[in-house]
Design a protein around this motif. Structure first.
Motif, PDB file in Angstrom:
ATOM      1  N   UNK A  70       9.944  81.372  49.984  1.00  0.00           N
ATOM      2  CA  UNK A  70       9.147  80.218  50.387  1.00  0.00           C
ATOM      3  C   UNK A  70       9.989  78.980  50.116  1.00  0.00           C
ATOM      4  N   UNK A  71      10.259  78.222  51.168  1.00  0.00           N
ATOM      5  CA  UNK A  71      11.101  77.043  51.062  1.00  0.00           C
ATOM      6  C   UNK A  71      10.242  75.798  51.201  1.00  0.00           C
ATOM      7  N   UNK A  72      10.387  74.899  50.241  1.00  0.00           N
ATOM      8  CA  UNK A  72       9.797  73.565  50.307  1.00  0.00           C
ATOM      9  C   UNK A  72      10.930  72.585  50.025  1.00  0.00           C
ATOM     10  N   UNK A  73      10.815  71.348  50.453  1.00  0.00           N
ATOM     11  CA  UNK A  73      11.933  70.412  50.266  1.00  0.00           C
ATOM     12  C   UNK A  73      12.414  70.293  48.819  1.00  0.00           C
ATOM     13  N   UNK A  74      11.517  70.397  47.847  1.00  0.00           N
ATOM     14  CA  UNK A  74      11.891  70.202  46.447  1.00  0.00           C
ATOM     15  C   UNK A  74      11.974  71.487  45.635  1.00  0.00           C
ATOM     16  N   UNK A  75      11.585  72.639  46.220  1.00  0.00           N
ATOM     17  CA  UNK A  75      11.577  73.894  45.466  1.00  0.00           C
ATOM     18  C   UNK A  75      11.682  75.091  46.410  1.00  0.00           C
ATOM     19  N   UNK A  76      12.407  76.108  45.960  1.00  0.00           N
ATOM     20  CA  UNK A  76      12.512  77.371  46.690  1.00  0.00           C
ATOM     21  C   UNK A  76      12.000  78.458  45.757  1.00  0.00           C
ATOM     22  N   UNK A  77      11.026  79.218  46.230  1.00  0.00           N
ATOM     23  CA  UNK A  77      10.473  80.325  45.447  1.00  0.00           C
ATOM     24  C   UNK A  77      10.777  81.633  46.156  1.00  0.00           C
ATOM     25  N   UNK A  78      11.252  82.600  45.394  1.00  0.00           N
ATOM     26  CA  UNK A  78      11.485  83.940  45.917  1.00  0.00           C
ATOM     27  C   UNK A  78      10.548  84.868  45.167  1.00  0.00           C
ATOM     28  N   UNK A  79       9.658  85.514  45.909  1.00  0.00           N
ATOM     29  CA  UNK A  79       8.690  86.450  45.341  1.00  0.00           C
ATOM     30  C   UNK A  79       9.122  87.841  45.764  1.00  0.00           C
ATOM     31  N   UNK A  80       9.454  88.682  44.789  1.00  0.00           N
ATOM     32  CA  UNK A  80       9.985  90.006  45.104  1.00  0.00           C
ATOM     33  C   UNK A  80       9.327  91.075  44.235  1.00  0.00           C
ATOM     34  N   UNK A  81       9.176  92.299  44.776  1.00  0.00           N
ATOM     35  CA  UNK A  81       8.635  93.394  43.964  1.00  0.00           C
ATOM     36  C   UNK A  81       9.500  93.658  42.730  1.00  0.00           C
ATOM     37  N   UNK A  82      10.822  93.522  42.901  1.00  0.00           N
ATOM     38  CA  UNK A  82      11.745  93.611  41.770  1.00  0.00           C
ATOM     39  C   UNK A  82      12.981  92.790  42.099  1.00  0.00           C
ATOM     40  N   UNK A  83      13.572  92.230  41.069  1.00  0.00           N
ATOM     41  CA  UNK A  83      14.781  91.421  41.226  1.00  0.00           C
ATOM     42  C   UNK A  83      15.526  91.404  39.905  1.00  0.00           C
ATOM     43  N   UNK A  84      16.851  91.348  40.003  1.00  0.00           N
ATOM     44  CA  UNK A  84      17.686  91.295  38.808  1.00  0.00           C
ATOM     45  C   UNK A  84      18.889  90.418  39.091  1.00  0.00           C
TER      46      UNK A  84
END
Length: 135
Positions: A70-84
Motif C-alpha cells: 500500500x503506497x501513500x505519499x508519506x508512507x509505504x506499508x507492506x502486508x505479507x503472510x510472512x516476511x524476513x
C-alpha cells in the motif's frame, strides 16, 4: 533526496520499519519502483524480494511470501503472510523446507497437494536467494 517511511508487517508483527529513498517490489503485474511522494496505490505482491534503498547508499532486502503493498505519499506499508529481512533468515531452516518441498514434488502421489508443495518450494528458494544476495 526525499525519504519515505516503510513498514513491513506480518501477522506476527512488524518486521521492518525505516526511512528509505526507494522501494522495489515484485507485484503480480511486474516489478515496481516507488519513491517518496508517489501517488496512492495498492498492488498484490508475489513471492519475491523487496529492495529498500536508503539515503546513505545502502540497500536492505526482505523476502516476502506474497501479500500487498500500500503506497501513500508519506508512507509505504507492506502486508505479507510472512516476511524476513535478509540478515535474519535462518538458512538451515530454509534449506530443510526446500528439501521437503522437492521431496513432495518428486513423489507424485495422489495425496500430495502439488500447488501447496510448489508454493513451499518457491518460498524456500526465495528465502535462500535473498539471504545469499542472489536477487
Amino acid at each position: 533526496m526525499k525519504t519515505v517511511t516503510v513498514n513491513i508487517v506480518t501477522p506476527d508483527g512488524s518486521v521492518y520499519d525505516s526511512e528509505v529513498t526507494m522501494v522495489i517490489a515484485k507485484t503480480t503485474s511486474g516489478e515496481i519502483g516507488v519513491l517518496a511522494g508517489h501517488i496512492p496505490m495498492v498492488a498484490p505482491l508475489t513471492i519475491g524480494s523487496v529492495k529498500l534503498k536508503k539515503a546513505d547508499g545502502t540497500t536492505d532486502v526482505a523476502a516476502v511470501s506474497g501479500g500487498f503493498i500500500e503506497v501513500r505519499p508519506e508512507k509505504i506499508s507492506i502486508l505479507a503472510p510472512s516476511a524476513e529481512v535478509a540478515s535474519t533468515i535462518d538458512v538451515a531452516r530454509a534449506k530443510e523446507a526446500l528439501a521437503r518441498a522437492e521431496g513432495r514434488l518428486q513423489k507424485k502421489q495422489d495425496d500430495i497437494d502439488f500447488n501447496r508443495a510448489e508454493l513451499s518450494l518457491k518460498r524456500a528458494m526465495n528465502r535462500i536467494n535473498v539471504h545469499e544476495g542472489n536477487i
